[in-house]
Design a protein around this motif. Structure first.
Motif, PDB file in Angstrom:
ATOM      1  N   SER A  90       0.825  -1.213   0.000  1.00  0.00           N
ATOM      2  CA  SER A  90       0.000   0.000   0.000  1.00  0.00           C
ATOM      3  C   SER A  90       0.857   1.260   0.000  1.00  0.00           C
ATOM      4  CB  SER A  90      -0.927  -0.017   1.219  1.00  0.00           C
ATOM      5  OG  SER A  90      -1.684   1.164   1.288  1.00  0.00           O
ATOM      6  N   SER A  91       1.894   1.269   0.811  1.00  0.00           N
ATOM      7  CA  SER A  91       2.747   2.460   0.923  1.00  0.00           C
ATOM      8  C   SER A  91       3.353   2.847  -0.417  1.00  0.00           C
ATOM      9  CB  SER A  91       3.873   2.214   1.913  1.00  0.00           C
ATOM     10  OG  SER A  91       3.387   1.589   3.055  1.00  0.00           O
ATOM     11  N   ASN A  92       3.731   1.830  -1.203  1.00  0.00           N
ATOM     12  CA  ASN A  92       4.358   2.106  -2.495  1.00  0.00           C
ATOM     13  C   ASN A  92       3.381   1.964  -3.662  1.00  0.00           C
ATOM     14  OD1 ASN A  92       7.109   2.625  -1.593  1.00  0.00           O
ATOM     15  ND2 ASN A  92       7.080   0.502  -0.942  1.00  0.00           N
ATOM     16  N   SER A  93       2.093   1.799  -3.358  1.00  0.00           N
ATOM     17  CA  SER A  93       1.028   1.764  -4.369  1.00  0.00           C
ATOM     18  C   SER A  93       1.320   0.764  -5.493  1.00  0.00           C
ATOM     19  CB  SER A  93       0.818   3.152  -4.971  1.00  0.00           C
ATOM     20  OG  SER A  93       0.570   4.102  -3.973  1.00  0.00           O
ATOM     21  N   GLY A 113       1.337  -1.155 -10.990  1.00  0.00           N
ATOM     22  CA  GLY A 113       1.724  -0.035 -10.128  1.00  0.00           C
ATOM     23  C   GLY A 113       3.212   0.218 -10.210  1.00  0.00           C
ATOM     24  N   ASN A 114       3.581   1.412 -10.666  1.00  0.00           N
ATOM     25  CA  ASN A 114       5.012   1.686 -10.871  1.00  0.00           C
ATOM     26  C   ASN A 114       5.692   2.261  -9.631  1.00  0.00           C
ATOM     27  OD1 ASN A 114       4.174   4.339 -10.812  1.00  0.00           O
ATOM     28  ND2 ASN A 114       4.489   4.708 -12.993  1.00  0.00           N
ATOM     29  N   ASP A 123      -0.659  -0.364 -18.590  1.00  0.00           N
ATOM     30  CA  ASP A 123       0.046  -1.615 -18.285  1.00  0.00           C
ATOM     31  C   ASP A 123       0.714  -1.507 -16.909  1.00  0.00           C
ATOM     32  OD1 ASP A 123       2.293  -0.068 -18.650  1.00  0.00           O
ATOM     33  OD2 ASP A 123       2.750  -0.852 -20.645  1.00  0.00           O
ATOM     34  N   ALA A 124       1.383  -2.604 -16.532  1.00  0.00           N
ATOM     35  CA  ALA A 124       1.919  -2.716 -15.169  1.00  0.00           C
ATOM     36  C   ALA A 124       2.751  -1.508 -14.755  1.00  0.00           C
ATOM     37  CB  ALA A 124       2.749  -3.989 -15.049  1.00  0.00           C
ATOM     38  N   ILE A 125       3.613  -1.031 -15.638  1.00  0.00           N
ATOM     39  CA  ILE A 125       4.523   0.046 -15.211  1.00  0.00           C
ATOM     40  C   ILE A 125       4.003   1.444 -15.540  1.00  0.00           C
ATOM     41  CG2 ILE A 125       6.670  -1.297 -15.071  1.00  0.00           C
ATOM     42  CD1 ILE A 125       7.277  -0.131 -17.935  1.00  0.00           C
ATOM     43  N   ILE A 156      -7.552  -4.535 -12.296  1.00  0.00           N
ATOM     44  CA  ILE A 156      -6.360  -5.055 -12.962  1.00  0.00           C
ATOM     45  C   ILE A 156      -6.802  -6.331 -13.656  1.00  0.00           C
ATOM     46  CG2 ILE A 156      -3.967  -5.783 -12.708  1.00  0.00           C
ATOM     47  CD1 ILE A 156      -4.035  -4.502  -9.873  1.00  0.00           C
ATOM     48  N   ASN A 157      -6.788  -6.322 -14.962  1.00  0.00           N
ATOM     49  CA  ASN A 157      -7.240  -7.478 -15.719  1.00  0.00           C
ATOM     50  C   ASN A 157      -6.307  -8.658 -15.466  1.00  0.00           C
ATOM     51  OD1 ASN A 157      -7.448  -9.337 -18.121  1.00  0.00           O
ATOM     52  ND2 ASN A 157      -9.092  -7.890 -18.604  1.00  0.00           N
TER      53      ASN A 157
END
Ligand SMILES: *[C@@H]1O[C@H](CO)[C@@H](O)[C@H](O)[C@H]1NC(C)=O
Length: 299
Positions: A90-93, A113-114, A123-125, A156-157
């Motif tokens: 959570s802290s780093n999302s 979450g980047n 996308d992820a990043i 998130i698919n």
């Protein structure tokens, strides 16, 4: 209490109030004493053991990913990928997947979450979350994120890994508006629960003191991997059976309707009829239902 209602003998109000206060004090003392007695009772059940299986304070195999700053906040199993575990930092999302069984050598992959706090889909990043604390996972490993600070629900698919905003996207503000999901509003403190039986997300909206429901798409509640054509097979066979009962002629009439409805690719299309039987929210009658009823009437 009684004195508050009496019109005449209110002269001794003060003394009665003092008496009430003394009684209250005595009661408080009793409650405290009782509480102290109760809390001192511990039933220590033996037979369990604890070990550290993954320590983020120690070096981890990174494989190009910076995993040194991960602060684990919550874990969740995945249905489609039973050998993976979902981890929310959570802290780093950010969301990660961990290989099971867990060990210091467990492979860690970024799911979405980047690491920057914000609001961005993709996308992820490319994706940014704002320190979410709650999420739910459906049977297809789609992850629904309660992005509480942004007042939106993200998805998130599970297949593509792409993150989208599925609720609150237009509004992005605090409130309790229901209706079309993108125009809905949420409090700054809500939790999500995937309810397969209702094919929905229950929103435990703490800030608004409400439990709300968001109907999901039928495909989100499919338990087995099925292509869109596979989905279509169910109602088509039902229609075929009805057509047989009604006579072959009607079957030929129905065919073009079925074909046209399954090629539109719309997610609100009829192909989930057997799944939504128990769904109370069947207000939007599908075209297959209409077609079936139409056929039955003409039988
Ligand atoms: C939702 O919000 C958008 C953008 O503000 C608006 O165009 C649309 O009409 C709204 N839809 C509903 C159902 O209120």
């Amino acid at each position: 209490m009684h004195n508050a209602h009496c019109p005449s003998p209110c002269s001794n109000f003060e003394t009665t109030e003092m008496l009430t206060r003394r009684r209250l004090l005595a009661q408080l003392l009793l409650v405290t004493l009782y509480g102290a007695l109760v809390s001192s009772e511990h039933l220590l059940e033996p037979g369990y053991s604890i070990s550290t299986v993954l320590d983020f304070n120690k070096p981890l195999p990174s494989a190009g990913l910076d995993v040194s700053g991960i602060i684990p906040f919550a874990l969740h199993p995945l249905t489609r990928s039973p050998n993976l575990l979902l981890l929310l930092d959570s802290s780093n999302s950010a969301f990660y997947s961990l290989d099971l069984p867990l060990s210091q050598e467990s492979h860690i992959r970024l799911l979405s979450g980047n690491g920057t706090t914000g609001f961005s889909d993709g996308d992820a990043i490319s994706t940014m979350f704002k320190r979410p604390r709650s999420f739910a996972v459906d049977y297809n490993d789609n992850v629904y994120v309660a992005d509480r600070i942004t007042h939106v629900i993200r998805k998130i698919n599970g297949h593509s890994g792409v993150t989208t905003t599925i609720a609150g996207g237009y509004t992005q503000k605090e409130g309790h508006t229901d209706g079309s999901a993108q125009n809905a509003t949420f409090s700054a403190d809500f939790d999500l629960l995937f309810m397969h039986k209702m094919c929905s997300l229950l929103i435990c909206d703490r800030g608004n003191r409400m439990i709300r429901q968001m109907d999901l798409k039928p495909e989100d509640c499919e338990e087995k991997p099925q292509s869109s054509k596979g989905l279509g097979a169910i109602p088509v066979s039902v229609i075929a059976a009805v057509a047989l009962l009604c006579g072959l002629g009607l079957g030929f009439i129905a065919r073009p309707f079925v074909t046209s409805s399954s090629t539109t690719g719309s997610l609100r299309e009829p192909l989930h009829t057997p799944l939504t039987e128990s769904n109370p929210n069947n207000s939007d009658e599908t075209s297959t239902d209409a077609l079936l009823r139409h056929q039955k009437r003409s039988c």
